[in-house]
Write a protein that holds these residues in place. Sequence first.
Motif, PDB file in Angstrom:
ATOM      1  N   GLU A  39      57.708  93.854   4.381  1.00 47.45           N
ATOM      2  CA  GLU A  39      56.916  92.943   3.562  1.00 47.45           C
ATOM      3  C   GLU A  39      57.173  91.503   3.972  1.00 47.45           C
ATOM      4  N   THR A  49      58.270  85.618   0.882  1.00 48.16           N
ATOM      5  CA  THR A  49      57.594  84.563   0.109  1.00 48.16           C
ATOM      6  C   THR A  49      58.647  83.561  -0.354  1.00 48.16           C
ATOM      7  N   SER A  50      58.203  82.565  -1.125  1.00 45.13           N
ATOM      8  CA  SER A  50      59.148  81.512  -1.520  1.00 45.13           C
ATOM      9  C   SER A  50      60.161  82.011  -2.534  1.00 45.13           C
ATOM     10  N   CYS A  51      61.348  81.430  -2.486  1.00 44.89           N
ATOM     11  CA  CYS A  51      62.374  81.730  -3.491  1.00 44.89           C
ATOM     12  C   CYS A  51      61.913  81.113  -4.810  1.00 44.89           C
ATOM     13  N   VAL A  52      61.848  81.922  -5.870  1.00 46.65           N
ATOM     14  CA  VAL A  52      61.487  81.372  -7.167  1.00 46.65           C
ATOM     15  C   VAL A  52      62.735  81.157  -8.027  1.00 46.65           C
ATOM     16  N   PRO A  98      63.249  89.651  -4.841  1.00 47.70           N
ATOM     17  CA  PRO A  98      61.826  89.945  -5.002  1.00 47.70           C
ATOM     18  C   PRO A  98      60.963  89.198  -3.992  1.00 47.70           C
ATOM     19  N   LYS A 127      61.740  88.976  -0.908  1.00 50.13           N
ATOM     20  CA  LYS A 127      62.015  89.637   0.377  1.00 50.13           C
ATOM     21  C   LYS A 127      62.601  88.671   1.407  1.00 50.13           C
TER      22      LYS A 127
END
Lengths: 310, 455
Positions: B378, B381-384, B433, B435
């Motif tokens: 996958e 994406t950005s670290c939230v 989450p 990835k």
Amino acid sequence: MAPSPHILNTANTTQRMMKDVLIGLLPIICMSVWLFRAYAVKQLIICTLACLISEFLFVRMRGRSASLGDCSAVVTGIILALSLPGSAPWFVGVIASMIAMGIGKIIFGGLGMNIFNPAMVGRAFVMIAFAQLMGASAYENMTGLADAVSGATPLSALKFSGSAIKISELFWGVTNGSLGETSAFACLVGGLFIVLRKTASWQIPLSIILTVTGIAGITDIAGSHSGEFLFHHLFGGALMFGAFFIATDPVTSPLTAKGKWYFGFGTGVLIMVIRLFSGYPEGVMFAILLMNAVTPLINRWTTPLPMGEA
Amino acid sequence: MGLFRLKGFPGTGNFRHGIHPPDNKSLSAESKVEVMQTPETVVLPLLQHIGAQCKPVVKPRQIVRYGEVVGVGRAFISASLHSPVAGKVKKIGMVTLPNSMHLPAISIKTEGDQINPQRLWDEMTAMDWPRDCISIYAPETIAKIIHNSGIVGLGGAAFPTHVKVAPNDSRMIDTLLINGCECEPYLSCDDRLMREAPKAIVTGALLAGRAVAAKEIVICVENNKPEAILKLQQATEKTLIKIAVLKTKYPQGSEKQLVKSVLGLEIPLGGLPSDAGVAISNVATIASVARGVIKEGPLTHRVISVSGRGIKHPKNLFVPIGISMGEVIEYCGGITEDAARIISGGPMMGFAFSDMTTPVTKGTSGITVLTHDEISDEQETSCVRCGRCVDACPMNLVPTRLALAARYNNPSIAIRYHINACFECGCCTYVCPAKIKLVQLIRTGKKLVAAMAKS
């Protein structure tokens, strides 16, 4: 060669977390549409579309590829819409959305980089820019379902005229207010869902609610309001909505469990200070924005000590 | 989950944080250990342990016997290498191991009469391992035999065992922990060894305990291995060895987490278990100590598990060190059509490799073959900043900070957040989450820190 670990928990993605929030928001959306009808539908559509379009445009301006797929713009749009009065004209929603995405998020570097909750940045801007359209009077000239929704919001009524409404009405949410804040019940149902899914932390809502209960409870006892005051502050206003859906935004709240407790406590204290001592009947938005600003500091204070470091 | 209790030990049987990946052990855990026949060639890399490389003491075309020393570890932290076959030295070439070490290796072509590997395995699983005559071996003798047998930690890290048991007046060992946790998903070789050779483990434990003068010996097993626990309980009857049944959780088998879990102690940051008065050794290592001392046999064979949905017939095998990974996989029916990644070790900390001539080394605990469905490609994406990595890190670090420090080239922040306390267990990456390959970024960060320390 692919580095270890070679297996990942595929059930858990950022997109799934955002979808969880959307599912958690459903009861609140339903409640607001039932209560405010076309006003709610209009505001939700305007804000969601405006947030999506602004994100798309601003990300393009930065020369990055679009990031709409992560659903975060939809979440911001819906939370923003639910935090506005239904009577606010279309341009208020549009401007709030543009500020939320542009100044609130993309200018900091996009998802994960912003300091302040984007929806609250947008709302704070229009609240100050269009004070007349967002202030107490905005709530009073609306015709909705219940008689109650044409009057003052419960907290305004309590603060400025000392009149209280039935606690059960307050809890189920047949009152006036911003679109998403009226029903404490809907917020609790949706909030428990995202907490149980571990999409939102449980420490932040719990510590906010405990702090508000403490301060409002003491005030209640001191003024012998026999619970009326306490329950107005717990179930009225945006407390439940803010505690579960706005304060728990992972990007703008602390990383560690300890930090989350501090964050919730600070938010709760600020909410009550604003509600009790300022000219505004409600303080959830400003409290969360102020605590967002101290989050980096809280993170620094609560850096965990590694195992074996005495 | 919270109801887990460990009785009779200072620890709780649990440690903070960690993860629960699907263990997938049932693929191979029920297959008895099979003995592989001696291959035509073995390749013995000169560094199969942590420490100094050993020096080859054989020349090309030289005839060697089974068990003959072919490489000598002269440094203190080193281990000798013994031939697992009888044959003729072909050459001393170069190999690249899955952990990307590129080093010289001795190739030996088998010739003449071979030792029967089945006999070695039968010896291991025999029920007549002595328990009473342990005191005839002086602690120094045991340490010396361990040194001469080339025994290293078989759990994966391959630290020379004699270093742990060498007499050392400044460090007193109170407790010897024998690690049978095997917390890596898929792997089942230690489980099988505990089930099939419990007596050898007990004898080895008594010997190693005597060598370090431990007051207490504890065999630690996760509670997902009930049969191993039962077999060990029977084998340890009337001995002082205790068995600690621990909560199944990754990385329970990591030494710092194990010490915390069983003894409630924390190994100081940057320290060794001996700083807390503890010595730790894997069950397979301990069994080879028993073999080294009682049967005077060097470390030439080991049990590995070959598992994963990408393997046609998952098995546990008793193989000579130096056999090629390809032969082992072939023996298990080869890989399936949807196999996507071949890993030396388990999926959490193992190394992916593709060269089938790569030899099995002392530290190879198994081969895991994952399918396309199991590996995730996958997009990152950005670290939230959700903090899940913080809640998963067994070392109580802030992985996202470390990873960002590495990404933005900032070694001083990495140091402030204790990057070197990370032992790369992979929990943070597993739960992320977004990835983000946190562990890989942290590895990069460690290199930045090392480079900064040099300049």
